[in-house]
Design a protein around this motif. Sequence first.
Motif, PDB file in Angstrom:
ATOM      1  N   CYS A  25      20.485 -13.235 -46.774  1.00  0.00           N
ATOM      2  CA  CYS A  25      20.860 -12.726 -48.097  1.00  0.00           C
ATOM      3  C   CYS A  25      22.344 -12.943 -48.409  1.00  0.00           C
ATOM      4  CB  CYS A  25      20.513 -11.241 -48.217  1.00  0.00           C
ATOM      5  SG  CYS A  25      21.469 -10.167 -47.142  1.00  0.00           S
ATOM      6  N   HIS A  76      20.793  -4.980 -45.087  1.00  0.00           N
ATOM      7  CA  HIS A  76      20.486  -5.166 -46.514  1.00  0.00           C
ATOM      8  C   HIS A  76      19.079  -5.719 -46.731  1.00  0.00           C
ATOM      9  CE1 HIS A  76      24.706  -4.383 -47.101  1.00  0.00           C
ATOM     10  NE2 HIS A  76      24.996  -5.343 -46.240  1.00  0.00           N
ATOM     11  N   CYS A  77      18.729  -6.748 -45.985  1.00  0.00           N
ATOM     12  CA  CYS A  77      17.436  -7.390 -46.236  1.00  0.00           C
ATOM     13  C   CYS A  77      16.482  -7.322 -45.034  1.00  0.00           C
ATOM     14  CB  CYS A  77      17.640  -8.851 -46.636  1.00  0.00           C
ATOM     15  SG  CYS A  77      18.259  -9.877 -45.287  1.00  0.00           S
ATOM     16  N   CYS A  80      19.742  -7.289 -40.225  1.00  0.00           N
ATOM     17  CA  CYS A  80      20.560  -7.111 -41.437  1.00  0.00           C
ATOM     18  C   CYS A  80      20.179  -5.805 -42.117  1.00  0.00           C
ATOM     19  CB  CYS A  80      20.356  -8.291 -42.383  1.00  0.00           C
ATOM     20  SG  CYS A  80      21.136  -8.027 -43.989  1.00  0.00           S
ATOM     21  N   CYS A 138      25.212 -12.444 -43.716  1.00  0.00           N
ATOM     22  CA  CYS A 138      23.814 -12.555 -43.325  1.00  0.00           C
ATOM     23  C   CYS A 138      23.292 -13.944 -43.696  1.00  0.00           C
ATOM     24  CB  CYS A 138      22.997 -11.474 -44.037  1.00  0.00           C
ATOM     25  SG  CYS A 138      21.220 -11.674 -43.842  1.00  0.00           S
ATOM     26  N   TYR A 170      16.708  -8.980 -42.290  1.00  0.00           N
ATOM     27  CA  TYR A 170      16.574 -10.258 -41.593  1.00  0.00           C
ATOM     28  C   TYR A 170      16.954 -10.097 -40.117  1.00  0.00           C
ATOM     29  CZ  TYR A 170      17.624 -15.071 -40.201  1.00  0.00           C
ATOM     30  OH  TYR A 170      17.677 -16.252 -39.538  1.00  0.00           O
TER      31      TYR A 170
HETATM   32 ZN   LIG Z   1      20.516  -9.905 -45.105  1.00  0.00          ZN
END
Ligand SMILES: [Zn+2]
Length: 116
Positions: free
Chosen positions: A9, A22-23, A20, A6, A25
């Motif tokens: 992150c 996870h974050c 993304c 990513c 984005y």
């Molecule tokens: Zn990310």
Amino acid sequence: MSIVSCQACGKKISDKAIICEHCGYRRGEVTAEKWAVMQQRKLRDEIYRWNMASYAVITLFVAGFGWYWWASDGYAQATSAGPFYVMVAAALGYAVVRVFLYQARRKLKQMRQTAS
Ligand SMILES: [Zn+2]
């Protein structure tokens, strides 16, 4: 499908992921590229469908002409207006299909020029 990092992150995500996991984005650049590919694919499908439609109206025209030929006993007799309606409808339909086909082809061409 492959795994990429990513941009925001740095965690591993699928290159197919638009956002993304996870974050959150939003991978804008990839999305735009994919969007363009998707649009081009859609346009190609559209062109294919319009091509099929043009064959259909040509077939209809030939059918109308065949009807006229058969009803007029080889042009010997006057016929009802039916075959002419079919031929006129097919000709108009063909003109409409050609307009849509032209527009779809032009859009695809423009898209390819923008992409390159
Ligand atoms: Zn990310």
